[in-house]
Design a protein around this motif. Structure first.
Motif, short mmCIF file in Angstrom:
data_model
loop_
_atom_site.label_atom_id
_atom_site.label_comp_id
_atom_site.label_asym_id
_atom_site.label_seq_id
_atom_site.Cartn_x
_atom_site.Cartn_y
_atom_site.Cartn_z
N ALA A 33 -11.14 13.90 -19.24
CA ALA A 33 -12.36 13.08 -19.11
C ALA A 33 -12.08 11.58 -19.23
N GLY A 34 -11.33 11.18 -20.24
CA GLY A 34 -11.06 9.76 -20.45
C GLY A 34 -10.26 9.15 -19.31
N ARG A 35 -9.24 9.86 -18.85
CA ARG A 35 -8.41 9.36 -17.74
C ARG A 35 -9.21 9.30 -16.45
N ILE A 36 -10.01 10.33 -16.19
CA ILE A 36 -10.83 10.33 -14.97
C ILE A 36 -11.82 9.18 -15.01
N SER A 37 -12.47 8.97 -16.14
CA SER A 37 -13.43 7.88 -16.28
C SER A 37 -12.76 6.54 -16.01
N ALA A 38 -11.64 6.27 -16.66
CA ALA A 38 -10.94 5.00 -16.47
C ALA A 38 -10.53 4.81 -15.01
N PHE A 39 -10.07 5.86 -14.38
CA PHE A 39 -9.63 5.83 -12.98
C PHE A 39 -10.80 5.51 -12.06
N VAL A 40 -11.89 6.24 -12.24
CA VAL A 40 -13.08 6.06 -11.38
C VAL A 40 -13.69 4.68 -11.60
N VAL A 41 -13.80 4.24 -12.84
CA VAL A 41 -14.39 2.93 -13.12
C VAL A 41 -13.53 1.82 -12.53
N ALA A 42 -12.21 1.89 -12.70
CA ALA A 42 -11.33 0.85 -12.16
C ALA A 42 -11.44 0.75 -10.64
N LEU A 43 -11.41 1.89 -9.96
CA LEU A 43 -11.52 1.87 -8.50
C LEU A 43 -12.91 1.45 -8.05
N SER A 44 -13.93 1.85 -8.80
CA SER A 44 -15.30 1.47 -8.47
C SER A 44 -15.49 -0.03 -8.60
N GLU A 45 -14.92 -0.62 -9.65
CA GLU A 45 -15.02 -2.06 -9.82
C GLU A 45 -14.28 -2.80 -8.70
N GLN A 46 -13.19 -2.23 -8.24
CA GLN A 46 -12.41 -2.87 -7.18
C GLN A 46 -13.07 -2.74 -5.81
N PRO A 80 -16.46 8.07 -20.28
CA PRO A 80 -15.77 9.32 -20.66
C PRO A 80 -16.74 10.42 -21.08
N GLY A 81 -17.78 10.06 -21.82
CA GLY A 81 -18.76 11.07 -22.25
C GLY A 81 -19.50 11.70 -21.08
N GLN A 82 -19.87 10.89 -20.10
CA GLN A 82 -20.56 11.42 -18.92
C GLN A 82 -19.62 12.32 -18.11
N VAL A 83 -18.38 11.90 -17.95
CA VAL A 83 -17.41 12.73 -17.22
C VAL A 83 -17.19 14.04 -17.97
N GLN A 84 -17.09 13.97 -19.29
CA GLN A 84 -16.92 15.20 -20.08
C GLN A 84 -18.11 16.14 -19.89
N ARG A 85 -19.33 15.60 -19.90
CA ARG A 85 -20.51 16.45 -19.69
C ARG A 85 -20.44 17.13 -18.31
N ARG A 86 -19.98 16.40 -17.33
CA ARG A 86 -19.84 17.00 -15.99
C ARG A 86 -18.78 18.10 -16.00
N LEU A 87 -17.67 17.85 -16.67
CA LEU A 87 -16.61 18.86 -16.77
C LEU A 87 -17.10 20.12 -17.48
N GLU A 88 -18.01 19.94 -18.43
CA GLU A 88 -18.56 21.08 -19.16
C GLU A 88 -19.70 21.76 -18.40
N GLY A 89 -20.24 21.09 -17.40
CA GLY A 89 -21.41 21.58 -16.70
C GLY A 89 -21.09 22.19 -15.34
N ASP A 90 -21.93 21.88 -14.37
CA ASP A 90 -21.90 22.49 -13.05
C ASP A 90 -21.04 21.70 -12.05
N PHE A 91 -19.94 21.16 -12.53
CA PHE A 91 -19.01 20.39 -11.70
C PHE A 91 -17.64 21.04 -11.76
#
Length: 158
Positions: free
Chosen positions: A48-61, A81-92
């Motif tokens: 979750a933390g790595r995905i969040s950092a990756f997505v945010v960095a590319l989104s900002e760019q 990271p918390g939102q990505v974790q919730r998605r990983l725990e949910g229907d994603f």
């Protein structure tokens, strides 16, 4: 096709809503698949933390510069990271590509029908990795009962 229920979000976030089918996305790649050796695996809560950092960095760019300030805040807050974790725990279902312990790309499908994420790191772009991630996510969704129709929100860079 436009998602009228979220039209205000689409305008404020600079996102296009579209419906795609597998036939529209399964044309042979124009560039040879140089990324065949990068493994793709199922994402886990530990990612979750790595995905969040990756997505945010590319989104900002590449993405949020075309948003309103409110849309930018909303988008970035939705990818913590918390939102990505919730998605990983949910229907994603998340799929991550890694090269030498570096996150190279990520794809996520929501509810087996919506391509939610498809991000590829700059060093890995234009080499076929996005196509591989999409095909991996699509094939799994089809195997799990998707009829062949997917929706996607895309930035101008997609």
């Amino acid at each position: 096709m436009r998602d009228t229920d979220n039209d205000h979000l689409n305008r404020s976030h600079g996102i296009l809503f579209a419906s795609i089918t597998c036939a529209a996305c399964s044309q042979p790649p124009a560039v040879a698949m140089a990324m065949d050796t990068i493994p793709i695996r199922r994402g886990t809560i530990q990612d979750a933390g790595r995905i969040s950092a990756f997505v945010v960095a590319l989104s900002e760019q590449f993405i949020v510069g075309e948003f309103t300030p409110e849309g930018r805040r909303h988008f970035l807050n939705d990818h913590t990271p918390g939102q990505v974790q919730r998605r990983l725990e949910g229907d994603f279902r998340f799929h991550v590509a890694e090269s030498e312990n570096q996150l190279a790309g990520v794809a996520a499908v929501r509810s087996n029908t919506h391509l939610y994420y498809l991000f590829v790191g700059v060093p890995f772009q234009r080499m076929g990795l996005a196509r591989r991630l999409w095909e991996h996510a699509r094939d799994e969704a089809l195997a799990l009962g998707n009829s062949g129709t997917f929706t996607v929100n895309a930035s101008n860079y997609a």
